[in-house]
Design a protein around this motif. Sequence first.
Motif, PDB file in Angstrom:
ATOM      1  N   MET A 213       0.937  -1.188  -0.066  1.00  0.00           N
ATOM      2  CA  MET A 213      -0.073  -0.065   0.085  1.00  0.00           C
ATOM      3  C   MET A 213       0.770   1.325  -0.123  1.00  0.00           C
ATOM      4  O   MET A 213       0.410   2.252  -0.434  1.00  0.00           O
ATOM      5  N   PRO A 214       1.990   1.409   0.755  1.00  0.00           N
ATOM      6  CA  PRO A 214       2.791   2.541   0.664  1.00  0.00           C
ATOM      7  C   PRO A 214       3.087   3.005  -0.741  1.00  0.00           C
ATOM      8  O   PRO A 214       2.789   4.064  -1.263  1.00  0.00           O
ATOM      9  N   ALA A 215       3.725   2.071  -1.732  1.00  0.00           N
ATOM     10  CA  ALA A 215       3.874   2.128  -2.969  1.00  0.00           C
ATOM     11  C   ALA A 215       2.777   2.404  -3.798  1.00  0.00           C
ATOM     12  O   ALA A 215       2.758   3.736  -4.537  1.00  0.00           O
ATOM     13  N   ILE A 216       1.504   1.931  -3.600  1.00  0.00           N
ATOM     14  CA  ILE A 216       0.222   2.425  -4.436  1.00  0.00           C
ATOM     15  C   ILE A 216      -0.239   3.403  -4.051  1.00  0.00           C
ATOM     16  O   ILE A 216      -0.644   4.548  -4.676  1.00  0.00           O
ATOM     17  N   GLY A 217      -0.189   3.647  -2.702  1.00  0.00           N
ATOM     18  CA  GLY A 217      -0.744   5.154  -2.193  1.00  0.00           C
ATOM     19  C   GLY A 217       0.049   6.093  -2.836  1.00  0.00           C
ATOM     20  O   GLY A 217      -0.597   7.124  -3.064  1.00  0.00           O
ATOM     21  N   ALA A 218       1.509   6.183  -2.838  1.00  0.00           N
ATOM     22  CA  ALA A 218       2.324   7.052  -3.304  1.00  0.00           C
ATOM     23  C   ALA A 218       1.912   7.256  -4.768  1.00  0.00           C
ATOM     24  O   ALA A 218       1.757   8.536  -5.232  1.00  0.00           O
TER      25      ALA A 218
ATOM     26  N   GLN B 203       1.486   5.400   8.568  1.00  0.00           N
ATOM     27  CA  GLN B 203       2.853   5.050   8.057  1.00  0.00           C
ATOM     28  C   GLN B 203       3.719   6.417   8.403  1.00  0.00           C
ATOM     29  O   GLN B 203       3.021   7.656   8.139  1.00  0.00           O
ATOM     30  N   LEU B 204       4.913   6.333   8.786  1.00  0.00           N
ATOM     31  CA  LEU B 204       5.612   7.260   9.074  1.00  0.00           C
ATOM     32  C   LEU B 204       5.801   8.118   7.892  1.00  0.00           C
ATOM     33  O   LEU B 204       6.120   9.321   7.957  1.00  0.00           O
ATOM     34  N   ASN B 205       5.815   7.556   6.708  1.00  0.00           N
ATOM     35  CA  ASN B 205       6.331   8.415   5.618  1.00  0.00           C
ATOM     36  C   ASN B 205       5.268   8.984   4.852  1.00  0.00           C
ATOM     37  O   ASN B 205       5.419   9.485   3.894  1.00  0.00           O
ATOM     38  N   PHE B 206       3.955   8.957   5.486  1.00  0.00           N
ATOM     39  CA  PHE B 206       2.899   9.208   4.554  1.00  0.00           C
ATOM     40  C   PHE B 206       2.874  10.865   4.521  1.00  0.00           C
ATOM     41  O   PHE B 206       2.892  11.240   3.262  1.00  0.00           O
ATOM     42  N   PHE B 207       3.197  11.547   5.485  1.00  0.00           N
ATOM     43  CA  PHE B 207       3.229  12.910   5.465  1.00  0.00           C
ATOM     44  C   PHE B 207       4.418  13.459   4.787  1.00  0.00           C
ATOM     45  O   PHE B 207       4.135  14.427   3.744  1.00  0.00           O
TER      46      PHE B 207
END
Length: 276
Positions: A85-90, A124-128
């Motif tokens: 999800m982090p990759a897809i979200g980004a 997730q830490l890197n969201f922001f």
Amino acid sequence: IAKKSKNCYVFFSKRIHLQLIKKIEIEQALQNALVKNEITLVYQPQLNAQHELYGVEALVRWNNEKLGIISPEIFIPIAEKTGLMPAIGAYIMNKAMADISTLQYKMKKSFKLSINVSARQFVQLNFFEALCDCLNCYKSPYMDITIEITESLFIENVQRLRPIFKKMKEQNVSLSLDDFGTGYSSLSMLKNVPIDELKIDKSFIDFITDNKNDRAMVESIITMGKNLGMTVLAEGVETEKQVTILKNKGCDLYQGYYFSKPLTLDALEVFIGNPR
Ligand code: C2E
Ligand code: CA
Ligand code: CA
Ligand code: CA
């Protein structure tokens, strides 16, 4: 009876087995979905009470050659569990801002871009950081971002997330509470999180034409939202009757098939050029 129940058992285990295989297939296909360009975005218009364009919500689509079209309600939870999800979200955030900033420049028009962020994504830490990277990349006089979140996440995390809310405000990013009324903590969320917009869940809108109680609830939600200084949006609006009722109750914004289904970027351009 023994035989019957045995047959039942066989039937169930087979079905569960098939579901499992399907899930593993989906997981494997999802690994490659980004590189194979199978993930796309559509945009659903949001209108004000004068039926003018207010903004668009970006909605993700996944079309796999073998599995066909898979609903985000199915694949996003899988992407979250498998760490994709982090990759897809980004990717979604980046693509949505790229698409919409291009269109806004072309049409010389500002409107909101609403992006769904799942509970897990948000914490997730890197969201922001990822959000700020995109904001810097697509900075423009037209760009105006809303992040849609659901209440599920906040039950325990509100205190820890406070600095992020503050930083979002500093970046002029609005916060929308999606599916309002369906979660467990709706009211405490309103108290503890700086929400700018309330999205009344479609399940409340569906029966406002026939059901007095649903009408009363929607009216109360609109009044409460406005008293708290929030913008109130009704989602899943499908009929003219619903629009009329909602307008009489002072609802600010409207989204749903009555006005438009989610559109490709090209179709959105046409829609903005010829509003309903
Ligand atoms: P949601 O955010 O509540 O989105 C509204 C859903 O209702 C969308 O389904 C939309 O196509 C549909 N809808 C809108 N108007 C109407 C209407 O008038 N009638 C009916 N029957 N349906 C309507 P969709 O696109 O399948 O998305 C389902 C859910 O998947 C979304 O619910 C959201 O929770 C999630 N999702 C979609 N895109 C993203 C994304 O980019 N990121 C994340 N994290 N979640 C997403
Ligand atoms: Ca949403
Ligand atoms: Ca919703
Ligand atoms: Ca939903």
